[in-house]
Design a protein around this motif. Sequence first.
Motif: not given
Length: 346
Positions: A81-82, A85, A159, A163
């Motif tokens: 996920l990091l 983004v 996304t 996030y």
Amino acid sequence: METAAPARVQALAETGVSRLPAQYIQPPEHRRAPPSSSPVAAAPSVPVVDLSSLAAADAVRAACADWGAFHVVGHGVPTELLDAVRGAGLAFFRAPMEDKLRFACDPARGAAAEGYGSRMLANDDSVLDWRDYFDHHTFPESRRDPAHWPDFVPGYRDTIVKYSNSMKDLAQRLLRVISGSLNLPPSYIEEAVGEVYQNITISYYSPCPQPDLALGLQSHSDMGAITLLIQDDVGGLEVLKDGMWIPVPPLPAGILVILADQTEIITNGRYKSSVHRATVNAERARLSVATFYDPSKSRKICTAPQLVSKDERQKYRDIIYGDYVSSWYSKGPEGKRNIDALLIEQ
């Protein structure tokens, strides 16, 4: 649309300009110091706290008291996920200008309007940061409208929503640890802040022709309660510690926690907000993603009475958060901490 706005920094950089335009030149006292030719002692480094460790609470207490900023690992946010983004932000800024300008800020909506921009302050006389950004309004959900976000980057909107939700959960988890570290009820700071207003700002710092004269983001402390920041592998973020600017190297799976001004007020200065800035370089563009966890504009922020005594007087006046924000956007950081205006003479 952001009409009558200055040229985007990225567009300016891509023309191959060799000299920095005057409006981006920082006064000498705010510039990055040139590298020293004499030997210097090794600089301290920002603490790294493993949130999955049994010692996490003690480590957070020490980091908050000594630094006001620290990396967290073991936080449970998937690395994928990091990366997603960061990748979405990079894809946006690499897109054609005509696509990006469809999502430009509307200056008629005031400072820090949602969208693609370059200038956040209302004061036109301020020195400009060498930065472009996209600001997303993500909480409360009544502010969240993905139609205001780019539609030409596949998966971008989903996304950002994922996030946003993940960062809200992590911020609240951290605030509970921070409250408990001061022997306050775990929910104290979260309840003092009230309904969360979250913004996610993706910043893009283009290569700069004269990086010694400019800053990507000038020295400041954040206005709200807590900021969670990730960056790419380029580096450029610095925090002020004991009068020295300390580089914060990227930690790919780590998330940087930055205490902000309202937490300093609530904790009566036991935990101070972190002064930080972004430097620039001549070779590589840099990207960062900052998630701000703030009170509502109508929220009154007060020092926790449990942290005030005859021996430890209240340090800051109570403040309506919206008044605090208006003050910052009207004059800018000016290299100072806005919170110092609230100090009570002892």
